[in-house]
Structures are given as structure tokens and as C-alpha cells.
Design a protein around this motif. Structure first.
Motif, PDB file in Angstrom:
ATOM      1  N   ALA A  18      36.538  30.457  42.822  1.00 56.67           N
ATOM      2  CA  ALA A  18      38.381  30.120  42.810  1.00 56.67           C
ATOM      3  C   ALA A  18      38.212  29.624  43.574  1.00 56.67           C
ATOM      4  O   ALA A  18      39.401  28.378  43.425  1.00 56.67           O
ATOM      5  CB  ALA A  18      39.313  32.036  42.828  1.00 56.67           C
ATOM      6  N   GLN A  19      37.606  29.205  44.942  1.00 60.76           N
ATOM      7  CA  GLN A  19      37.300  28.421  45.817  1.00 60.76           C
ATOM      8  C   GLN A  19      36.986  27.459  45.545  1.00 60.76           C
ATOM      9  O   GLN A  19      37.964  25.999  45.573  1.00 60.76           O
ATOM     10  CB  GLN A  19      36.444  28.987  46.923  1.00 60.76           C
ATOM     11  CG  GLN A  19      37.400  29.982  47.914  1.00 60.76           C
ATOM     12  CD  GLN A  19      36.089  30.625  48.570  1.00 60.76           C
ATOM     13  OE1 GLN A  19      35.176  30.885  49.024  1.00 60.76           O
ATOM     14  NE2 GLN A  19      36.288  32.386  49.098  1.00 60.76           N
ATOM     15  N   GLY A  60      44.703  34.306  41.336  1.00 57.74           N
ATOM     16  CA  GLY A  60      45.588  34.124  39.696  1.00 57.74           C
ATOM     17  C   GLY A  60      45.120  33.347  38.570  1.00 57.74           C
ATOM     18  O   GLY A  60      45.282  32.392  37.571  1.00 57.74           O
ATOM     19  N   MET A  61      43.357  32.922  39.131  1.00 59.85           N
ATOM     20  CA  MET A  61      42.845  32.153  38.133  1.00 59.85           C
ATOM     21  C   MET A  61      42.079  32.724  37.099  1.00 59.85           C
ATOM     22  O   MET A  61      41.543  32.016  36.149  1.00 59.85           O
ATOM     23  CB  MET A  61      42.086  31.475  38.858  1.00 59.85           C
ATOM     24  CG  MET A  61      42.609  30.268  39.901  1.00 59.85           C
ATOM     25  SD  MET A  61      41.057  28.691  40.280  1.00 59.85           S
ATOM     26  CE  MET A  61      40.829  27.877  38.683  1.00 59.85           C
ATOM     27  N   ILE A  62      42.518  33.933  36.741  1.00 62.98           N
ATOM     28  CA  ILE A  62      42.166  34.655  35.156  1.00 62.98           C
ATOM     29  C   ILE A  62      42.801  34.007  34.793  1.00 62.98           C
ATOM     30  O   ILE A  62      43.873  34.587  34.169  1.00 62.98           O
ATOM     31  CB  ILE A  62      41.910  36.193  35.726  1.00 62.98           C
ATOM     32  CG1 ILE A  62      41.012  36.411  36.317  1.00 62.98           C
ATOM     33  CG2 ILE A  62      41.478  37.146  34.522  1.00 62.98           C
ATOM     34  CD1 ILE A  62      40.571  37.626  37.340  1.00 62.98           C
ATOM     35  N   ARG A  63      42.709  33.486  33.170  1.00 63.91           N
ATOM     36  CA  ARG A  63      42.877  33.011  32.704  1.00 63.91           C
ATOM     37  C   ARG A  63      42.631  33.309  31.173  1.00 63.91           C
ATOM     38  O   ARG A  63      43.800  33.933  30.402  1.00 63.91           O
ATOM     39  CB  ARG A  63      42.819  31.534  32.123  1.00 63.91           C
ATOM     40  CG  ARG A  63      43.390  30.110  33.198  1.00 63.91           C
ATOM     41  CD  ARG A  63      44.369  30.028  33.614  1.00 63.91           C
ATOM     42  NE  ARG A  63      45.450  29.723  32.604  1.00 63.91           N
ATOM     43  CZ  ARG A  63      45.312  27.955  32.397  1.00 63.91           C
ATOM     44  NH1 ARG A  63      45.033  27.235  33.314  1.00 63.91           N
ATOM     45  NH2 ARG A  63      46.040  27.391  30.928  1.00 63.91           N
ATOM     46  N   ILE A  64      41.576  34.395  30.645  1.00 64.18           N
ATOM     47  CA  ILE A  64      41.214  35.076  29.395  1.00 64.18           C
ATOM     48  C   ILE A  64      40.419  35.818  30.191  1.00 64.18           C
ATOM     49  O   ILE A  64      39.933  35.708  30.850  1.00 64.18           O
ATOM     50  CB  ILE A  64      39.994  33.955  28.369  1.00 64.18           C
ATOM     51  CG1 ILE A  64      41.122  33.090  28.447  1.00 64.18           C
ATOM     52  CG2 ILE A  64      40.130  34.575  27.386  1.00 64.18           C
ATOM     53  CD1 ILE A  64      40.270  32.038  27.533  1.00 64.18           C
ATOM     54  N   VAL A  65      40.823  37.236  28.889  1.00 67.29           N
ATOM     55  CA  VAL A  65      40.542  38.518  29.592  1.00 67.29           C
ATOM     56  C   VAL A  65      40.007  39.399  28.229  1.00 67.29           C
ATOM     57  O   VAL A  65      40.580  39.100  27.141  1.00 67.29           O
ATOM     58  CB  VAL A  65      41.188  39.557  29.742  1.00 67.29           C
ATOM     59  CG1 VAL A  65      40.163  40.487  29.889  1.00 67.29           C
ATOM     60  CG2 VAL A  65      41.547  38.929  31.420  1.00 67.29           C
ATOM     61  N   ALA A  96      34.902  40.414  42.350  1.00 67.00           N
ATOM     62  CA  ALA A  96      35.856  40.763  43.022  1.00 67.00           C
ATOM     63  C   ALA A  96      34.914  39.445  43.616  1.00 67.00           C
ATOM     64  O   ALA A  96      35.566  38.849  44.125  1.00 67.00           O
ATOM     65  CB  ALA A  96      36.640  41.377  43.593  1.00 67.00           C
ATOM     66  N   ARG A  97      34.128  39.073  44.364  1.00 66.71           N
ATOM     67  CA  ARG A  97      33.332  38.188  45.331  1.00 66.71           C
ATOM     68  C   ARG A  97      32.943  37.234  44.294  1.00 66.71           C
ATOM     69  O   ARG A  97      32.954  36.248  44.825  1.00 66.71           O
ATOM     70  CB  ARG A  97      31.945  39.464  45.793  1.00 66.71           C
ATOM     71  CG  ARG A  97      32.326  39.995  47.242  1.00 66.71           C
ATOM     72  CD  ARG A  97      30.984  40.099  47.503  1.00 66.71           C
ATOM     73  NE  ARG A  97      29.920  40.374  46.960  1.00 66.71           N
ATOM     74  CZ  ARG A  97      29.756  42.080  46.536  1.00 66.71           C
ATOM     75  NH1 ARG A  97      30.756  42.966  47.092  1.00 66.71           N
ATOM     76  NH2 ARG A  97      28.449  42.247  46.032  1.00 66.71           N
ATOM     77  N   GLN A  98      32.579  37.310  43.370  1.00 67.10           N
ATOM     78  CA  GLN A  98      32.089  36.134  42.287  1.00 67.10           C
ATOM     79  C   GLN A  98      33.422  34.966  42.182  1.00 67.10           C
ATOM     80  O   GLN A  98      33.654  34.114  42.009  1.00 67.10           O
ATOM     81  CB  GLN A  98      31.756  36.267  41.205  1.00 67.10           C
ATOM     82  CG  GLN A  98      30.752  35.202  40.638  1.00 67.10           C
ATOM     83  CD  GLN A  98      29.864  33.985  41.552  1.00 67.10           C
ATOM     84  OE1 GLN A  98      29.057  35.530  42.539  1.00 67.10           O
ATOM     85  NE2 GLN A  98      30.072  33.080  41.403  1.00 67.10           N
ATOM     86  N   LEU A  99      34.349  36.125  41.203  1.00 64.29           N
ATOM     87  CA  LEU A  99      35.720  35.180  41.205  1.00 64.29           C
ATOM     88  C   LEU A  99      36.803  34.821  42.650  1.00 64.29           C
ATOM     89  O   LEU A  99      36.735  33.060  41.850  1.00 64.29           O
ATOM     90  CB  LEU A  99      36.549  36.762  40.869  1.00 64.29           C
ATOM     91  CG  LEU A  99      36.345  37.197  39.773  1.00 64.29           C
ATOM     92  CD1 LEU A  99      37.922  38.474  39.305  1.00 64.29           C
ATOM     93  CD2 LEU A  99      36.641  36.444  38.745  1.00 64.29           C
ATOM     94  N   GLU A 100      36.539  34.897  43.635  1.00 58.58           N
ATOM     95  CA  GLU A 100      36.714  34.369  44.544  1.00 58.58           C
ATOM     96  C   GLU A 100      35.864  33.327  45.083  1.00 58.58           C
ATOM     97  O   GLU A 100      36.738  32.091  45.702  1.00 58.58           O
ATOM     98  CB  GLU A 100      36.161  35.815  46.214  1.00 58.58           C
ATOM     99  CG  GLU A 100      36.897  34.645  47.330  1.00 58.58           C
ATOM    100  CD  GLU A 100      37.359  35.196  48.210  1.00 58.58           C
ATOM    101  OE1 GLU A 100      38.107  35.430  49.131  1.00 58.58           O
ATOM    102  OE2 GLU A 100      36.537  36.645  48.108  1.00 58.58           O
ATOM    103  N   LEU A 153      41.404  41.802  40.861  1.00 57.21           N
ATOM    104  CA  LEU A 153      40.526  40.518  40.729  1.00 57.21           C
ATOM    105  C   LEU A 153      41.453  39.601  40.367  1.00 57.21           C
ATOM    106  O   LEU A 153      40.548  38.815  40.885  1.00 57.21           O
ATOM    107  CB  LEU A 153      39.957  41.364  39.102  1.00 57.21           C
ATOM    108  CG  LEU A 153      38.661  42.384  39.431  1.00 57.21           C
ATOM    109  CD1 LEU A 153      38.603  42.915  37.386  1.00 57.21           C
ATOM    110  CD2 LEU A 153      37.660  42.184  39.970  1.00 57.21           C
ATOM    111  N   GLN A 154      42.409  39.847  40.216  1.00 57.80           N
ATOM    112  CA  GLN A 154      43.483  38.759  39.610  1.00 57.80           C
ATOM    113  C   GLN A 154      43.565  38.068  41.180  1.00 57.80           C
ATOM    114  O   GLN A 154      43.505  37.075  41.381  1.00 57.80           O
ATOM    115  CB  GLN A 154      44.368  38.999  38.700  1.00 57.80           C
ATOM    116  CG  GLN A 154      45.413  38.166  38.342  1.00 57.80           C
ATOM    117  CD  GLN A 154      44.648  36.188  38.143  1.00 57.80           C
ATOM    118  OE1 GLN A 154      43.715  35.978  38.160  1.00 57.80           O
ATOM    119  NE2 GLN A 154      45.216  36.474  36.888  1.00 57.80           N
ATOM    120  N   CYS A 155      43.830  39.066  42.177  1.00 59.41           N
ATOM    121  CA  CYS A 155      43.738  38.557  43.550  1.00 59.41           C
ATOM    122  C   CYS A 155      43.625  37.806  44.219  1.00 59.41           C
ATOM    123  O   CYS A 155      43.144  36.814  44.595  1.00 59.41           O
ATOM    124  CB  CYS A 155      44.706  40.092  44.268  1.00 59.41           C
ATOM    125  SG  CYS A 155      44.821  39.557  45.546  1.00 59.41           S
TER     126      CYS A 155
END
Length: 435
Positions: free
Chosen positions: A146-147, A205-210, A139-143, A199-201
Motif C-alpha cells: 500500500a505504501q 483500504g486497498m484490498i479490492r478482491i478477496v 498485514a505487514r505485507q499489505l502495508e 487487514l484492510q486497515c
């Protein structure tokens, strides 16, 4: 950004053929395509139909067509391509990093560093791929990613032109232990829509592929739910049966992750997931480094799936662009020898050191086909898989000017992302400005 830019004297890939043409770029988009005959801008022939045309601009958007040919030639900035081939920019939908950067640990400065490297390899857009880790760490890395992506999208004129972050590819933790590859077994988790939403939050909203393993409990309704949210589901790291894999495809999966790698192969009495991928019309990633797939297998996959359903990816790790040595992927130690990356603990292959321009070069050697046929595997197909082919992935009027210029021997001479020059081999191309 240059408001107006003229790319002169190129061999431009239009559809499936190279055409001698000039390109007019305005505000980051292709506003005019001007075929040339005998070194001069042609005012008489339409290269699609061969018919004579009365207009002085052969192919242009309405606003570009309002200008005269003289206005066209007098663009604010010109680059003479000297006959270089111009193809759509590369889109890498599966990369864990490069040039010393690991997307599971990268900060903003790291992302800027690796984007500059990607530009030098022809990449105009990509999806940073985050692999299995503790949920809080993911989650931290996704954030973080995304930033950077949000700031990039907000800046209409970036101070440093670079490839776009199209979204994020989440590879794990919803994977089967039996085919986990380099993913730590103790961190793998069952399909969990609540966790995905968290995680998407974090990702804005930037997770495009799983990437997920369809044999996991609850994977089919999970796939259906992700597809309903507009997320692309890619099946992989899997020992699924043919029937289970087809169920995931019918539930909305539209791609397979690095086909034949970390994937159960076919048998005459057990077709398995591989047969489902080959038989269906979903896309399939392939790693064309000559290590993950034998050249004959690359030819077989292209013949079986067709050029329109294969996507070349790198699955690159932080060692890409650097020398052999000790590196890491997602915090796990990797040893690279001869460009082959393997886990230090057990010798399991762990990503690649491939680049996108390297993948395209290898595809030509492995398949015996030309760039005019193969370009779609690094541009148009990934764009279509993501649903953005109306905006990028091919050279057409109104689309983003995401372009690559290749010289003799497929030397990469220029990368242009959204009309901005992200990489330029100054020794080869001649550039000049007006006014």
C-alpha cells in the motif's frame, strides 16, 4: 510525462475492429483518435458510421477539437508505430509476482523491479496477490504494498514509468482445506470480518478482491458484508455445492478464481460450484498456460461463459521470466520444471510462470480467434469486473492512455501506462521530439 504525444501510423483496436489511425495523448489520456486513409489522416470519414464529416478532426475531446489538424501533427513528441497494432494495456488481477519477486515478501525495491518486468510483458495495471500467511505477516505485507501504491498515486509524473497498482488481491486465509492448493493448511482461517477489517486497515483500504471458499461457516454473510464495502468477492479454492455457490453469488460474489483449478468439478448428479460459475453471469478467471487448462477446455469455457465474462490471469509466481529451478511462493519451496511450478513437498501445482502477453498469444492458438475478439479478456473484462471500465480497459476518448503496441508475430513493441512509455522496443519504433 510528455504533455503531448502523437502515436502515428497504428492499427488501433476501436471496439472490436482494427482501424488505421493516429492517437493523440495529452496528460496521460486519449484526447484524439484520427483515422487514416491511404497513409494520410482522414478528414472526411467517420469510421463508426461511414458518414462524411465536416470537421478537420474526426474524433477528439472538446479541448483537442479546438486545435487544427496542423497543431495535431505538430505534437511535442511523436512515435511512428509503423503499422503496429495498438490494443488496450493488460490488467492482471491475479499475480503472486515474477522476475524473482514474491508479493508475500516483496519490499519497495522488489516491487519496482517486478513492475518493470510486467511492463515488458504488456501489463499496465495489476493487483499484487497476497496469499495465506500468519495474520501479522499478511498485514505487514499489505502495508508495504500500500505504501508503494500510495506513493505511485501521489506522483503525477513518476520518475520511472511503470504499471499501476490498482489494489490488492487477498487470496486466503479464508479458504477450504479440501481445495487449498498451495496454501498451507495450518494457516487457513474461518471467515472473520473483524480480521478482514484489520487487514484492510493495514492495506489502507486497498484490498479490492478477496478470494474465499463459500462453503466455510459464515461465508455468505461475510460475502455480503465485503460486497457492501465495495470489495469484489471471488469464489474459489472450493468444493462447494451448487446451492452454496449460488447463495454466495446472490450475496454479491462477482467472480470465480482460476476456474476449474482448486475447484470441485461438475457431475450429472452433483453440479457443484463449477456449474454455478458457468450458469451465472459472474466473471471467471482462467489460466491459459496450456498446463492448468487443456486448450479444448479453454474453448469450452469461452463458449459456455462467453467472451464478455472470462478474464485471463497469470497466477504468476516469482519464477516467471526466469529459468527452471527452485523458488518459493509465500515462503513455501517450489520446483519449476518445463515452466510448470509445483510444491517441492507434495507435487501440488503452485501458480504459474505465465505472462499476460503469453496468455493472449495462447488464447489465439487455443481458441482460433483473433486479438480483436480476445483483447477484452486481458483488459476490458478485468476493468469492468473492478468497476473501473469508465477510466481504462478500452481505447476511447478521455480514457487513460494504457496501451500496448504489437508488431508482427505479436512481438510486444511498446507498453504505455497513463501516457508514459513504460517499455519500448527501440529497434522497431521510430521516436522523435520537437522543440
Amino acid at each position: 510525462m510528455n504533455k503531448q504525444l502523437l502515436l502515428k501510423n497504428g492499427q488501433v483496436l476501436i471496439g472490436r475492429e482494427f482501424v488505421a489511425a493516429d492517437l493523440r495523448i495529452e496528460d496521460g489520456r486519449i484526447e484524439g483518435i484520427f483515422p487514416r486513409e491511404n497513409g494520410e489522416v482522414s478528414l472526411r470519414r467517420d469510421w463508426h458510421s461511414g458518414n462524411a464529416v465536416a470537421t478537420d478532426i474526426v474524433h477528439a475531446t472538446p479541448r483537442a477539437a479546438e486545435r487544427s489538424a496542423a497543431t495535431f501533427v505538430g505534437a511535442a513528441h511523436e512515435i511512428d508505430l509503423n503499422g503496429a497494432r495498438v490494443i488496450p494495456g493488460f490488467i492482471d488481477i491475479h499475480t503472486h509476482g515474477g522476475f524473482g519477486v514474491d508479493f508475500n515478501q516483496a519490499d519497495g525495491n522488489d516491487l519496482q523491479k517486478v513492475m518493470a518486468f510486467f511492463a515488458s510483458q504488456g501489463v499496465t495495471a495489476f493487483l499484487p496477490t497476497v496469499m495465506t500467511d500468519e495474520p501479522d505477516a499478511i498485514a505487514r505485507q499489505l502495508e508495504r504494498i500500500a505504501q508503494v501504491a500510495h506513493a505511485q498515486n501521489m506522483a503525477h509524473s513518476a520518475s520511472v514509468p511503470c504499471p499501476r497498482i490498482l489494489g490488492i488481491h487477498l487470496e486466503g486465509p479464508f479458504l477450504a482445506e479440501s481445495h487449498r492448493g498451495a496454501h498451507p493448511a495450518y494457516l487457513l482461517r474461518p471467515c472473520d470480518l473483524g480480521l478482514f477489517d484489520e487487514l484492510q486497515c493495514a492495506a489502507g483500504g486497498m484490498i479490492r478482491i478477496v478470494t474465499l471458499s463459500p462453503e466455510l461457516e459464515g461465508a455468505i454473510p461475510f460475502t455480503r458484508a465485503l460486497a457492501a464495502r465495495g470489495v469484489r468477492v471471488s469464489i474459489g479454492h472450493s468444493g462447494a455445492s451448487y446451492e452454496v455457490a449460488m447463495a454466495a453469488i446472490h450475496a454479491g460474489a462477482n467472480s470465480a478464481t482460476h476456474i476449474m483449478n482448486a475447484m470441485k468439478l461438475m457431475h450429472m448428479h452433483d453440479p457443484a460450484i463449477l456449474t454455478a460459475v458457468l450458469e451465472s453471469d459472474i466473471y471467471a478467471e482462467m489460466i491459459c498456460d496450456g498446463i492448468h487448462l487443456h486448450p479444448a477446455i479453454v474453448r469450452f469455457l469461452i463458449k459456455a461463459k462467453g467472451l464478455d465474462h472470462m478474464i485471463a490471469v497469470t497466477d504468476s509466481i516469482m519464477a516467471t521470466g526466469l529459468s527452471d529451478g527452485r523458488y518459493s511462493i509465500g515462503g513455501t519451496e517450489v520446483i519449476v520444471e518445463g515452466g510448470d511450478a509445483k510444491l517441492a513437498s507434495n507435487g501440488m501445482r503452485a501458480g504459474s510462470t505465465l505472462t499476460m502477453i503469453g496468455a493472449l498469444r495462447n488464447l489465439q492458438v487455443f481458441s482460433g480467434r483473433g486479438i480483436e475478439e480476445l483483447s477484452r479478456l486481458v483488459s476490458e473484462n478485468p476493468a469492468h469486473m473492478l468497476g473501473i471500465d469508465g477510466d481504462t480497459g478500452s481505447i476511447e476518448l478521455g480514457k487513460r492512455a494504457d496501451l500496448v503496441a504489437l508488431g508482427a508475430g505479436d512481438v510486444l513493441e511498446m507498453t504505455m501506462a497513463g501516457g508514459q512509455i513504460a517499455y519500448l522496443l527501440q529497434k522497431r519504433l521510430f521516436s522523435k521530439s520537437y522543440g
